[in-house]
Write an enzyme that holds these catalytic residues in place. Structure first.
Site, PDB file in Angstrom:
ATOM      1  N   HIS A  61      -1.277  -5.608   0.840  1.00  0.00           N
ATOM      2  CA  HIS A  61      -2.492  -5.399   0.023  1.00  0.00           C
ATOM      3  C   HIS A  61      -3.204  -6.740  -0.155  1.00  0.00           C
ATOM      4  CE1 HIS A  61      -1.741  -1.210  -1.605  1.00  0.00           C
ATOM      5  NE2 HIS A  61      -0.713  -1.460  -0.828  1.00  0.00           N
ATOM      6  N   HIS A  71       4.788  -1.436  -5.804  1.00  0.00           N
ATOM      7  CA  HIS A  71       4.273  -2.785  -5.538  1.00  0.00           C
ATOM      8  C   HIS A  71       4.421  -3.587  -6.830  1.00  0.00           C
ATOM      9  CE1 HIS A  71       2.760  -2.495  -1.424  1.00  0.00           C
ATOM     10  NE2 HIS A  71       2.529  -1.232  -1.706  1.00  0.00           N
ATOM     11  N   ASN A  80      10.832  -0.248  -1.145  1.00  0.00           N
ATOM     12  CA  ASN A  80       9.899  -1.170  -0.491  1.00  0.00           C
ATOM     13  C   ASN A  80       8.902  -1.722  -1.497  1.00  0.00           C
ATOM     14  OD1 ASN A  80      10.280   1.215   1.954  1.00  0.00           O
ATOM     15  ND2 ASN A  80      10.817  -0.909   2.355  1.00  0.00           N
ATOM     16  N   ARG A  88      22.975  -8.199 -12.325  1.00  0.00           N
ATOM     17  CA  ARG A  88      22.549  -8.436 -13.706  1.00  0.00           C
ATOM     18  C   ARG A  88      21.067  -8.132 -13.934  1.00  0.00           C
ATOM     19  NH1 ARG A  88      26.503 -11.842 -12.661  1.00  0.00           N
ATOM     20  NH2 ARG A  88      25.150 -13.371 -11.690  1.00  0.00           N
ATOM     21  N   HIS A  97      11.752   1.133   7.380  1.00  0.00           N
ATOM     22  CA  HIS A  97      11.475   0.659   6.022  1.00  0.00           C
ATOM     23  C   HIS A  97      12.709   0.616   5.143  1.00  0.00           C
ATOM     24  CE1 HIS A  97       7.223   1.149   6.974  1.00  0.00           C
ATOM     25  NE2 HIS A  97       6.935   0.554   5.842  1.00  0.00           N
ATOM     26  N   ASP A 141       3.311   7.232   4.599  1.00  0.00           N
ATOM     27  CA  ASP A 141       2.631   5.936   4.453  1.00  0.00           C
ATOM     28  C   ASP A 141       1.926   5.612   5.781  1.00  0.00           C
ATOM     29  OD1 ASP A 141       1.760   3.649   3.146  1.00  0.00           O
ATOM     30  OD2 ASP A 141       3.628   2.543   3.405  1.00  0.00           O
TER      31      ASP A 141
END
Ligand SMILES: [Zn+2]
Length: 375
Positions: free
Chosen positions: A136, A188, A212, A220, A244, A267
Site C-alpha cells: 500500500h 495491515h 499476512n 510474550r 502467502h 486477494d
C-alpha cells in the site's frame, strides 16, 4: 420456471444425488430428489453454492485502483465467474480520496444496475499501519477524515467492508462504522492483542488476510494473529495460494477458528483470468512468476489466486474435506456479509447462484440467478 437436474449436489450441508432444482425469477423454489431428468437442463459434475470472495483487487487484466469504473467491475466480475465466484467485493487498495470516490460511484452504479456478481465494495485502507503497509502506498496512508467516514457510510454501495488498523482508528470510530452497517475488518496492522480485542469489543467482525501484514503470535506478545485465532466469533480471510501462508499455519487457523469462521479470499490482482505477467501500480511493477506476484526485491504483491484453486489447495494440500473447503468459499463469507438467508446455501428461497465442479475441482459452469454466466 426453469428446471435443472443435478447429478451430485452439495447444498452447503449435505451431498445428495439426482436433485431437481426449480428456479423462478432468479430464486430457487425447490430442490427435490427426482427419478428422471425430464426436460430439465442437466448439470454434470458437482453442483455447489457459488463462491463469495470478499477481497478482489482486480481480474481479467484490470486493477480496480488503476481504472475505478463500471467497465472494470464488469470485467472483474466476468473474470472471476470463470473460477466459480458468483459474488465479489471489489477491493480498493489505499489511494487518494478522489480515487476512493470514483470507486464508490462505480460500485453504486453497478448496484443500481444490478450488475451480476457485484455485491458491494471493500476499502482496504487507507487507515492502516505504516510498518505493516505491504504494497500500500505510504503517501496515502492517513488518519480517517470526516469525508472518508461519510463515504464509508453511504447507503448506495451495497455491502461495505473496511479494512483498518485499530492503532490508527479509535474504538469510537469503529463502533460508529459498525452502527452504520459497515463490516470492519482488522488488518495491515501492528496492533497488540489488547488493542485488537478492544476493536473486536467495539464491533469489528473480521480480519483481512490472516497472518499476512499483521503483528505475529509470539511467546510474550500475542499480536493480532494471537487475538484473531483466540476469538470465536470473528471471521478471518485466508489466502490459500501456498505462497502467502504456510500449510501448517493454514491448518492451525482452520482448527482454531473452524471452517465456519475462515473465509477463502483470493486477494487477486489484475492477472487472474488473463495472461498478463506485468502490472504497473502506484509506481511499482508487479510481476507474475507462476502463481506468485512480487515487486522488485521479492515482496509479495497480492495474488494470482482464483477461488477454485483456493478450494483445490484446501483439499489437496491442507487435507480439508470437500465440504469444509466449499463452506469456507461460500457459506462462511455469506454469513460474514449478513447474506446467510440469501446466498452461500442452495435451498428454497436462496439465490440460484451455483458453480459446477469436475472431480479435480475445476469449474465447468457458473450460474448467477439461474442464468449461466460461464461454461
Ligand atoms: Zn492487503
Amino acid at each position: 420456471m426453469q428446471r435443472f437436474f443435478a447429478e451430485n449436489l452439495f447444498d452447503g450441508k449435505t451431498v445428495q444425488k439426482n436433485q431437481m432444482i426449480t428456479v423462478e425469477a432468479g430464486t430457487i423454489q425447490s430442490i427435490e430428489t427426482a427419478g428422471s431428468q425430464g426436460d430439465a437442463i442437466v448439470l454434470l459434475g458437482l453442483v455447489t453454492p457459488g463462491f463469495i470472495d470478499v477481497q478482489v483487487n482486480g481480474g481479467g487484466g484490470v486493477l480496480f485502483n488503476n481504472q475505478p469504473t463500471l467497465e472494470t467491475l464488469l470485467t472483474m466480475s466476468r473474470a472471476h465467474q470463470q473460477f466459480g465466484s458468483t459474488a465479489i467485493l471489489p477491493t480498493l487498495i489505499t489511494d487518494n480520496f478522489s480515487t476512493m470516490q470514483q470507486a464508490a460511484d462505480a460500485v453504486a452504479t453497478a448496484i443500481a444496475q444490478g450488475v451480476q456478481g457485484i455485491v458491494g465494495i471493500h476499502f482496504e485502507g487507507p487507515h492502516l499501519s505504516q510498518p505493516k503497509k505491504g504494497i500500500h502506498p505510504s503517501q496515502h496512508i492517513r488518519e480517517i477524515s470526516p469525508q472518508e467516514l461519510a463515504l464509508f457510510k453511504r447507503k448506495d454501495l451495497g455491502l461495505v467492508c473496511v479494512t483498518l488498523a485499530p492503532e490508527n482508528v479509535s474504538v469510537a470510530v469503529i463502533s460508529e462504522l459498525v452502527k452504520a452497517n459497515v463490516k470492519v475488518c482488522l488488518g495491515h496492522s501492528n496492533a497488540s492483542a489488547e488493542q485488537t480485542l478492544a476493536a473486536l469489543d467495539a464491533g469489528a467482525q473480521g480480519f483481512t488476510h490472516l497472518f499476512n501484514a499483521m503483528s505475529p503470535l509470539q511467546s510474550r506478545k500475542s499480536g493480532m494473529v494471537g487475538a484473531a485465532l483466540l476469538d470465536q466469533s470473528s471471521y478471518c480471510g485466508l489466502i490459500v495460494d501456498l505462497e502467502h501462508v504456510d500449510t501448517t499455519s493454514c491448518q492451525l487457523a482452520i482448527k482454531c477458528k473452524t471452517p465456519q469462521h475462515i473465509m477463502l479470499v483470493t486477494d487477486a490482482m489484475s492477472h487472474v483470468g488473463s495472461d498478463q505477467t506485468e502490472l504497473q501500480f502506484a509506481g511499482m511493477q508487479i510481476n507474475r512468476q507462476g502463481n506468485k506476484l512480487t515487486i522488485k526485491g521479492g515482496r509479495l504483491a497480492g495474488s494470482a489466486l482464483d477461488m477454485a484453486s483456493a478450494v483445490r489447495n484446501c483439499v489437496e494440500n491442507l487435507h480439508c474435506t470437500m465440504q469444509q473447503a466449499i463452506t469456507m468459499a461460500s457459506s462462511t463469507p455469506a454469513t460474514f456479509l449478513g447474506l446467510q438467508h440469501q446466498k452461500g446455501y442452495l435451498g428454497a428461497g436462496f439465490a440460484a447462484d451455483w458453480t459446477v465442479l469436475n472431480s479435480q475441482y475445476h469449474v465447468v459452469a457458473t450460474y448467477i440467478a439461474g442464468e449461466q454466466v460461464f461454461g
